[in-house]
Design a protein around this motif. Structure first.
Motif, PDB file in Angstrom:
ATOM      1  N   ARG A  25       0.851  -1.181   0.000  1.00 17.71           N
ATOM      2  CA  ARG A  25       0.000   0.000   0.000  1.00 17.71           C
ATOM      3  C   ARG A  25       0.893   1.241   0.000  1.00 17.71           C
ATOM      4  O   ARG A  25       2.013   1.219   0.537  1.00 17.71           O
ATOM      5  CB  ARG A  25      -0.902  -0.018   1.245  1.00 17.71           C
ATOM      6  N   THR A  82      -0.774  -0.670  -4.049  1.00 20.94           N
ATOM      7  CA  THR A  82       0.375  -0.484  -4.937  1.00 20.94           C
ATOM      8  C   THR A  82       0.109  -0.927  -6.376  1.00 20.94           C
ATOM      9  O   THR A  82       0.447  -0.206  -7.317  1.00 20.94           O
ATOM     10  CB  THR A  82       1.606  -1.212  -4.370  1.00 20.94           C
ATOM     11  N   GLY A 129      -3.603  10.902  -1.028  1.00 18.20           N
ATOM     12  CA  GLY A 129      -4.425   9.712  -1.152  1.00 18.20           C
ATOM     13  C   GLY A 129      -3.712   8.472  -0.661  1.00 18.20           C
ATOM     14  O   GLY A 129      -2.496   8.459  -0.454  1.00 18.20           O
ATOM     15  N   GLU A 130      -4.493   7.415  -0.451  1.00 16.78           N
ATOM     16  CA  GLU A 130      -3.984   6.095  -0.084  1.00 16.78           C
ATOM     17  C   GLU A 130      -4.340   5.139  -1.213  1.00 16.78           C
ATOM     18  O   GLU A 130      -5.485   5.142  -1.688  1.00 16.78           O
ATOM     19  CB  GLU A 130      -4.607   5.629   1.223  1.00 16.78           C
ATOM     20  N   TYR A 131      -3.379   4.308  -1.651  1.00 13.72           N
ATOM     21  CA  TYR A 131      -3.586   3.476  -2.837  1.00 13.72           C
ATOM     22  C   TYR A 131      -3.001   2.089  -2.605  1.00 13.72           C
ATOM     23  O   TYR A 131      -1.951   1.936  -1.953  1.00 13.72           O
ATOM     24  CB  TYR A 131      -2.896   4.097  -4.063  1.00 13.72           C
ATOM     25  N   THR A 169       0.801   5.557   0.660  1.00 13.52           N
ATOM     26  CA  THR A 169       0.138   6.813   1.004  1.00 13.52           C
ATOM     27  C   THR A 169       1.009   7.961   0.515  1.00 13.52           C
ATOM     28  O   THR A 169       2.234   7.953   0.729  1.00 13.52           O
ATOM     29  CB  THR A 169      -0.098   6.927   2.519  1.00 13.52           C
ATOM     30  N   ASP A 174       1.884   8.098 -12.359  1.00 16.16           N
ATOM     31  CA  ASP A 174       0.834   8.724 -11.548  1.00 16.16           C
ATOM     32  C   ASP A 174       1.340   9.027 -10.142  1.00 16.16           C
ATOM     33  O   ASP A 174       0.992  10.069  -9.562  1.00 16.16           O
ATOM     34  CB  ASP A 174      -0.391   7.810 -11.475  1.00 16.16           C
ATOM     35  N   LEU A 175       2.160   8.135  -9.591  1.00 11.47           N
ATOM     36  CA  LEU A 175       2.722   8.375  -8.266  1.00 11.47           C
ATOM     37  C   LEU A 175       3.574   9.637  -8.266  1.00 11.47           C
ATOM     38  O   LEU A 175       3.440  10.492  -7.380  1.00 11.47           O
ATOM     39  CB  LEU A 175       3.559   7.170  -7.821  1.00 11.47           C
ATOM     40  N   ASP A 202      -2.445  -0.754  -8.051  1.00 10.36           N
ATOM     41  CA  ASP A 202      -3.419   0.129  -8.711  1.00 10.36           C
ATOM     42  C   ASP A 202      -2.843   1.497  -9.076  1.00 10.36           C
ATOM     43  O   ASP A 202      -3.541   2.305  -9.695  1.00 10.36           O
ATOM     44  CB  ASP A 202      -4.634   0.350  -7.799  1.00 10.36           C
ATOM     45  N   LEU A 203      -1.578   1.760  -8.678  1.00 12.35           N
ATOM     46  CA  LEU A 203      -1.001   3.090  -8.870  1.00 12.35           C
ATOM     47  C   LEU A 203       0.195   3.017  -9.814  1.00 12.35           C
ATOM     48  O   LEU A 203       1.242   2.461  -9.473  1.00 12.35           O
ATOM     49  CB  LEU A 203      -0.571   3.671  -7.519  1.00 12.35           C
ATOM     50  N   LYS A 236       1.451  12.720  -8.470  1.00 10.47           N
ATOM     51  CA  LYS A 236       0.744  12.989  -7.216  1.00 10.47           C
ATOM     52  C   LYS A 236       1.696  13.570  -6.174  1.00 10.47           C
ATOM     53  O   LYS A 236       1.314  14.430  -5.370  1.00 10.47           O
ATOM     54  CB  LYS A 236       0.096  11.713  -6.687  1.00 10.47           C
TER      55      LYS A 236
END
Length: 514
Positions: free
Chosen positions: A213, A228, A224-226, A215, A235-236, A230-231, A239
């Motif tokens: 996971r 791993t 946000g919290e994601y 954050t 995008d990381l 899914d990100l 963000k």
């Protein structure tokens, strides 16, 4: 992955320093049996969140819960008693004590009459180290071991206290690839046993390899919290910085347009090391650095990178060979002699050999210039203010406050202040040892761009980094070290990470083009 009940929960947590909100209404969850990465630029609030969790920093709003119950840790000891253990990037152990004493400190086994049972302590330490595949003498002094081993000993201590929550703050910054693999094996075992692991790293590959996971924080706020998977990485990054980062992609082309062409100029090199060496540190090497050239130094941990840098900048004294500056032989017997020749060195250990945490940003920037002028010729306060204001603006140092204490700045901003310190003396050669280690993507891009711009304006740079992609991106020419020996010197035309790794790993010195 268990979603039933987090072991740690932050709800609307805020931390304020004077007029600055380091954390602004942040929510955060940490579940048992998972690795949770905390990501963000330097100054995003990561360190403050860790300090709030571990009892270093009180919160000024919101609540922290452990196992569903509100907690308030007034000291790090209180957090440790609750089962929260931290391993910091800068190893927080006692180098003048043995490995066993560091692992067992405060929890030593006792004899029947109340004394310390050292035989049992050494055996327990040996067994613990064996589970980590560390074959070192528990009786040996910690100071006798490399920073990488010291980092692993710090992790062994955290394992020994049977932490329920383990905070790993840049744990791989001093480790080579094999040691990282071993650390990840240890983390996997802790995760299996139900330990909640908070992992902080600026190595994206490692974050995606080990994390369940992620954050993301930015400017003290939760982005946000994601999960791993899914990100996406791009995008990381976006963000974390709040925008796209084209800088990293364009630096290579920017530096490659230099007139230096890999240092093969017919002009006299600014620096010409001929057979320079120091017994026990690095074998005799040749190295040329031309005006306006960035020479990258690549090699594994322990290959002699820092030893080379220290010889070039007068920190250590060579016992063989010669150093020519503008064609003249010079003996750099100490750092002051190097400074007189306008050679500046920024150490990889910025906390112990760089910043002075209790002094202001202004004082830290003016320090080298004051030393160069002499302590009896004080720089007027007005000149110090001008210097600080100029570099704070030019290098985007945050907070933009010359009176801010250096120790309160994030790692990336501390690095910018150190660069400003050396630029203030107008150096001709800047030797940078791991200048982007432990800092975020945004600050890294800014420093790399700054180095590129300085080279375009005639400054020569020796750039050392464990990240081969970074060395490739920023250098005109790359010198490769292996086992305390320079084995290659290559123009950076169509070089790849695979090519560098091949040279670093091979057993012969083929390809030495110096």
């Amino acid at each position: 992955m268990n979603e039933a009940e987090p072991v740690i929960r932050f709800t609307d947590v805020s931390v304020t320093f004077t007029a600055t909100r380091a954390l602004d209404g942040v929510d955060f969850r940490l579940f048992p049996g998972e690795v949770h990465s905390l990501m963000g630029e330097n100054g995003a609030g990561k360190s403050t969140l860790i300090k709030a969790l571990t009892g270093v920093q009180p919160i000024h709003g919101g609540t922290i819960e452990m196992d569903g119950r509100p907690v308030s840790f007034s000291t790090p000891s209180a957090a440790q008693r609750a089962g929260i253990s931290t391993v910091y990037q800068e190893v927080n152990l006692l180098p003048n004590l043995s490995v066993t004493e560091n692992v067992m400190l405060g929890r030593e086994p006792r004899t029947r009459i109340g004394g310390i049972d050292w035989r049992a302590a050494h055996e327990r330490t040996r067994g613990l180290l064996a589970t980590m595949r560390l074959d070192i003498d528990p009786r040996s002094m910690l100071a006798d071991h490399s920073p990488a081993i010291q980092q692993l000993v710090a992790i062994a201590r955290a394992i020994y206290v049977e932490a329920r929550v383990l905070v790993l703050d840049e744990p791989t910054s001093s480790l080579d690839n094999d040691e990282v693999t071993e650390l990840f094996r240890i983390i996997a075992g802790l995760k299996e046993s139900g330990v909640a692991i908070l992992f902080i790293s600026h190595f994206l590959d490692q974050v995606y390899e080990i994390s369940d996971r992620i954050t993301v924080l930015r400017d003290g706020r939760l982005v946000g919290e994601y999960l791993t998977p899914d990100l996406l990485r791009i995008d990381l990054v976006q963000k974390m910085v709040g925008k796209d980062l084209p800088a990293l992609a364009t630096i290579r082309a920017h530096t490659s347009n230099s007139d230096v062409e890999g240092g093969l100029s017919d002009e006299e090199p600014l620096i010409n090391a001929i057979g320079l060496g120091r017994r026990g540190a690095i074998e005799a090497f040749d190295l040329r650095v031309y005006e306006g050239e960035v020479v990258g130094i690549a090699g594994l941990l322990g290959s002699g990178r820092t030893e080379l840098a220290r010889l070039l900048s007068g920190i250590d004294r060579a016992d063989g060979g010669e150093l020519l500056i503008d064609g003249r032989a010079e003996r750099l017997t100490n750092p002051r002699k190097a400074m007189q020749n306008r050679i500046a060195y920024a150490s990889e250990n910025r906390r112990t050999e760089g910043i002075i945490g209790d002094l202001s940003v202004r004082d830290n920037i003016a320090l080298a210039l004051q030393a160069d002028m002499g302590w009896f010729r004080r720089i007027p306060r007005r000149r110090q203010d001008e210097l600080a204001a100029s570099y704070i603006q030019a290098m985007n140092i945050r907070p933009a406050d010359p009176d801010a204490l250096m120790g309160t700045l994030s790692g990336g901003n501390q690095q910018k202040v150190l660069l400003a310190r050396w630029l203030a003396i107008a150096p001709r050669l800047l030797v940078l040892d791991e200048p982007t280690r432990g800092i975020d993507v945004g600050a890294k891009a800014e420093i790399q761009t700054l180095v590129s711009d300085l080279a375009d304006n005639g400054l020569s740079v020796v750039f050392i980094s464990a990240e081969l992609e970074e060395v490739l991106r920023i250098s005109h020419r790359i010198a490769i070290l292996r086992e305390k020996r320079k084995v290659a010197d290559l123009e950076n035309h169509d070089l790849t990470v695979a090519r560098l790794l091949t040279i670093i790993a091979e057993n012969s010195s083929d390809g030495d083009d110096d």
